[in-house]
Design a protein around this motif. Structure first.
Motif, PDB file in Angstrom:
ATOM      1  N   ILE A  31     -83.584-110.502  -9.362  1.00 50.57           N
ATOM      2  CA  ILE A  31     -84.350-109.935  -8.882  1.00 50.57           C
ATOM      3  C   ILE A  31     -85.782-109.754  -9.777  1.00 50.57           C
ATOM      4  CG2 ILE A  31     -84.722-107.493  -8.220  1.00 50.57           C
ATOM      5  CD1 ILE A  31     -82.772-109.109  -6.527  1.00 50.57           C
ATOM      6  N   ASN A  32     -86.798-109.520  -9.243  1.00 54.55           N
ATOM      7  CA  ASN A  32     -87.944-109.480 -10.225  1.00 54.55           C
ATOM      8  C   ASN A  32     -88.357-110.609 -11.220  1.00 54.55           C
ATOM      9  OD1 ASN A  32     -88.759-107.183  -9.271  1.00 54.55           O
ATOM     10  ND2 ASN A  32     -87.404-105.944 -10.555  1.00 54.55           N
ATOM     11  N   THR A  33     -87.798-112.040 -10.892  1.00 55.66           N
ATOM     12  CA  THR A  33     -87.974-113.073 -11.386  1.00 55.66           C
ATOM     13  C   THR A  33     -88.924-114.148 -10.515  1.00 55.66           C
ATOM     14  OG1 THR A  33     -86.070-113.302 -12.755  1.00 55.66           O
ATOM     15  CG2 THR A  33     -87.119-115.172 -12.418  1.00 55.66           C
ATOM     16  N   TYR A  34     -90.014-114.728 -10.970  1.00 54.74           N
ATOM     17  CA  TYR A  34     -90.868-115.598 -10.423  1.00 54.74           C
ATOM     18  C   TYR A  34     -90.112-116.890 -10.287  1.00 54.74           C
ATOM     19  CZ  TYR A  34     -95.143-118.457  -9.350  1.00 54.74           C
ATOM     20  OH  TYR A  34     -95.910-119.459  -8.641  1.00 54.74           O
ATOM     21  N   HIS A  55     -93.228-120.627  -4.285  1.00 54.17           N
ATOM     22  CA  HIS A  55     -92.398-119.791  -4.988  1.00 54.17           C
ATOM     23  C   HIS A  55     -91.907-118.749  -4.137  1.00 54.17           C
ATOM     24  CE1 HIS A  55     -96.378-117.936  -5.248  1.00 54.17           C
ATOM     25  NE2 HIS A  55     -95.705-116.782  -5.436  1.00 54.17           N
ATOM     26  N   ILE A  56     -90.899-118.055  -4.824  1.00 53.44           N
ATOM     27  CA  ILE A  56     -90.615-116.648  -4.153  1.00 53.44           C
ATOM     28  C   ILE A  56     -90.255-115.663  -5.282  1.00 53.44           C
ATOM     29  CG2 ILE A  56     -89.732-117.578  -2.254  1.00 53.44           C
ATOM     30  CD1 ILE A  56     -86.742-117.100  -3.335  1.00 53.44           C
ATOM     31  N   LEU A  57     -90.620-114.420  -5.032  1.00 53.53           N
ATOM     32  CA  LEU A  57     -90.068-113.360  -5.999  1.00 53.53           C
ATOM     33  C   LEU A  57     -89.339-112.262  -5.127  1.00 53.53           C
ATOM     34  CD1 LEU A  57     -91.507-112.323  -8.915  1.00 53.53           C
ATOM     35  CD2 LEU A  57     -92.244-110.720  -7.241  1.00 53.53           C
ATOM     36  N   LEU A  58     -88.299-111.931  -5.383  1.00 50.65           N
ATOM     37  CA  LEU A  58     -87.456-110.692  -4.905  1.00 50.65           C
ATOM     38  C   LEU A  58     -87.501-109.561  -5.561  1.00 50.65           C
ATOM     39  CD1 LEU A  58     -85.908-113.598  -4.242  1.00 50.65           C
ATOM     40  CD2 LEU A  58     -83.914-112.313  -3.521  1.00 50.65           C
ATOM     41  N   ASN A  59     -87.900-108.549  -4.989  1.00 56.94           N
ATOM     42  CA  ASN A  59     -88.252-107.420  -5.794  1.00 56.94           C
ATOM     43  C   ASN A  59     -87.152-106.232  -5.382  1.00 56.94           C
ATOM     44  OD1 ASN A  59     -88.653-105.805  -3.533  1.00 56.94           O
ATOM     45  ND2 ASN A  59     -90.679-105.911  -3.567  1.00 56.94           N
ATOM     46  N   SER A  60     -86.979-105.348  -6.282  1.00 56.66           N
ATOM     47  CA  SER A  60     -86.019-104.321  -6.142  1.00 56.66           C
ATOM     48  C   SER A  60     -85.861-103.498  -4.902  1.00 56.66           C
ATOM     49  CB  SER A  60     -85.821-103.430  -7.509  1.00 56.66           C
ATOM     50  OG  SER A  60     -86.972-102.785  -7.421  1.00 56.66           O
TER      51      SER A  60
END
Length: 142
Positions: A31-34, A55-60
Protein backbone atom coordinates in the motif's frame (compact mmCIF):
# COMPACT_ATOMS: atom_id res chain seq x y z
CA UNK A 1 44.06 -13.69 25.51
CA UNK A 2 41.92 -16.67 24.44
CA UNK A 3 38.92 -15.22 26.33
CA UNK A 4 39.23 -11.89 24.53
CA UNK A 5 39.56 -13.60 21.12
CA UNK A 6 36.53 -15.78 21.82
CA UNK A 7 34.49 -12.80 22.99
CA UNK A 8 35.50 -10.81 19.87
CA UNK A 9 34.48 -13.71 17.60
CA UNK A 10 31.12 -14.09 19.37
CA UNK A 11 30.33 -10.37 19.10
CA UNK A 12 31.38 -10.33 15.44
CA UNK A 13 29.17 -13.35 14.67
CA UNK A 14 26.15 -11.79 16.36
CA UNK A 15 26.72 -8.52 14.50
CA UNK A 16 26.98 -10.24 11.12
CA UNK A 17 23.93 -12.44 11.61
CA UNK A 18 21.77 -9.54 12.80
CA UNK A 19 22.71 -7.48 9.69
CA UNK A 20 21.82 -10.40 7.45
CA UNK A 21 18.47 -10.86 9.18
CA UNK A 22 17.60 -7.17 8.78
CA UNK A 23 18.30 -7.21 5.04
CA UNK A 24 16.08 -10.23 4.34
CA UNK A 25 12.94 -8.73 5.88
CA UNK A 26 13.09 -5.29 4.25
CA UNK A 27 10.14 -5.63 1.85
CA UNK A 28 8.45 -2.61 0.30
CA UNK A 29 4.85 -2.19 1.49
CA UNK A 30 2.08 -3.03 -0.97
CA UNK A 31 0.00 0.00 0.00
CA UNK A 32 1.11 3.57 -0.84
CA UNK A 33 4.07 2.43 -2.94
CA UNK A 34 4.57 3.47 -6.57
CA UNK A 35 4.93 0.13 -8.40
CA UNK A 36 6.55 0.46 -11.84
CA UNK A 37 5.48 -2.32 -14.22
CA UNK A 38 8.49 -4.19 -15.64
CA UNK A 39 6.88 -7.32 -17.13
CA UNK A 40 3.38 -8.35 -18.22
CA UNK A 41 2.54 -11.96 -19.12
CA UNK A 42 6.23 -12.79 -19.56
CA UNK A 43 6.99 -9.83 -21.82
CA UNK A 44 9.20 -6.90 -20.84
CA UNK A 45 7.44 -3.54 -20.69
CA UNK A 46 8.47 -0.66 -22.92
CA UNK A 47 7.73 3.03 -22.45
CA UNK A 48 6.80 5.00 -25.54
CA UNK A 49 7.99 8.57 -26.12
CA UNK A 50 5.94 11.25 -24.37
CA UNK A 51 3.88 8.71 -22.44
CA UNK A 52 3.79 7.75 -18.79
CA UNK A 53 5.45 4.58 -17.64
CA UNK A 54 3.02 1.77 -16.76
CA UNK A 55 2.52 1.68 -12.99
CA UNK A 56 0.03 1.20 -10.18
CA UNK A 57 -0.40 2.72 -6.74
CA UNK A 58 -2.75 1.14 -4.19
CA UNK A 59 -3.93 3.58 -1.52
CA UNK A 60 -5.28 2.92 1.96
CA UNK A 61 -8.88 3.66 0.83
CA UNK A 62 -8.85 0.46 -1.28
CA UNK A 63 -8.46 2.34 -4.56
CA UNK A 64 -5.91 1.79 -7.32
CA UNK A 65 -4.60 4.51 -9.61
CA UNK A 66 -1.99 4.25 -12.32
CA UNK A 67 -1.22 4.11 -16.00
CA UNK A 68 -1.07 1.40 -18.65
CA UNK A 69 1.43 3.50 -20.59
CA UNK A 70 -1.29 5.04 -22.71
CA UNK A 71 -4.31 5.57 -20.47
CA UNK A 72 -4.88 6.35 -16.83
CA UNK A 73 -6.25 3.31 -14.99
CA UNK A 74 -8.32 3.14 -11.84
CA UNK A 75 -9.98 0.39 -9.82
CA UNK A 76 -10.96 -0.79 -6.41
CA UNK A 77 -9.19 -3.63 -4.66
CA UNK A 78 -9.81 -6.22 -1.97
CA UNK A 79 -6.94 -7.46 0.16
CA UNK A 80 -7.10 -10.51 2.47
CA UNK A 81 -3.71 -11.77 3.56
CA UNK A 82 -1.83 -12.48 0.34
CA UNK A 83 -5.03 -12.58 -1.72
CA UNK A 84 -5.54 -9.50 -3.87
CA UNK A 85 -8.34 -8.79 -6.31
CA UNK A 86 -9.04 -5.76 -8.44
CA UNK A 87 -12.64 -4.69 -9.07
CA UNK A 88 -14.42 -2.19 -11.28
CA UNK A 89 -11.28 -1.62 -13.35
CA UNK A 90 -11.66 1.32 -15.72
CA UNK A 91 -9.43 3.45 -17.90
CA UNK A 92 -9.46 6.51 -20.06
CA UNK A 93 -9.64 5.82 -23.80
CA UNK A 94 -6.86 7.84 -25.40
CA UNK A 95 -5.84 7.23 -29.01
CA UNK A 96 -2.25 6.08 -28.60
CA UNK A 97 0.02 6.02 -31.61
CA UNK A 98 2.43 3.68 -29.82
CA UNK A 99 1.92 1.19 -27.03
CA UNK A 100 -1.78 0.50 -27.58
CA UNK A 101 -1.24 -3.27 -27.81
CA UNK A 102 0.73 -3.32 -24.54
CA UNK A 103 -1.91 -1.12 -22.86
CA UNK A 104 -4.65 -3.53 -23.93
CA UNK A 105 -2.67 -6.49 -22.54
CA UNK A 106 -2.23 -4.69 -19.20
CA UNK A 107 -5.93 -3.83 -19.06
CA UNK A 108 -6.93 -7.43 -19.79
CA UNK A 109 -4.37 -8.99 -17.42
CA UNK A 110 -4.65 -7.02 -14.17
CA UNK A 111 -8.28 -8.08 -13.47
CA UNK A 112 -7.04 -11.72 -13.41
CA UNK A 113 -5.06 -11.01 -10.22
CA UNK A 114 -5.84 -13.34 -7.32
CA UNK A 115 -2.71 -13.01 -5.14
CA UNK A 116 0.51 -11.10 -4.74
CA UNK A 117 4.03 -11.64 -3.43
CA UNK A 118 6.60 -9.02 -2.44
CA UNK A 119 10.30 -9.81 -2.23
CA UNK A 120 12.41 -6.78 -1.36
CA UNK A 121 11.34 -4.09 -3.82
CA UNK A 122 9.77 -6.49 -6.31
CA UNK A 123 6.04 -7.22 -6.56
CA UNK A 124 4.51 -10.15 -8.42
CA UNK A 125 0.82 -10.39 -9.22
CA UNK A 126 -0.43 -13.95 -9.71
CA UNK A 127 -3.60 -15.49 -11.09
CA UNK A 128 -5.69 -18.16 -9.33
CA UNK A 129 -3.36 -20.94 -10.59
CA UNK A 130 -0.29 -19.20 -9.14
CA UNK A 131 1.08 -18.13 -12.53
CA UNK A 132 2.77 -14.73 -12.57
CA UNK A 133 0.70 -12.15 -14.44
CA UNK A 134 2.85 -9.09 -13.86
CA UNK A 135 6.08 -7.99 -12.21
CA UNK A 136 6.73 -4.54 -10.72
CA UNK A 137 9.58 -2.69 -9.02
CA UNK A 138 9.05 -0.18 -6.20
CA UNK A 139 10.14 3.32 -7.14
CA UNK A 140 10.99 5.98 -4.57
CA UNK A 141 9.06 9.18 -5.16
CA UNK A 142 10.51 12.62 -4.39
Amino acid sequence: MKKISGLFLAISFIGLTSCTAMNTTNNSPLINTYWKLTEIKGTGVSVSDNQREPHILLNSEQRVAGSDGCNRIMAGYTLKGENLQFSQMASTRMACMQGAEQANLIGASLPQTAAYKITGDHLELRDNTGAVIARFTAVALP
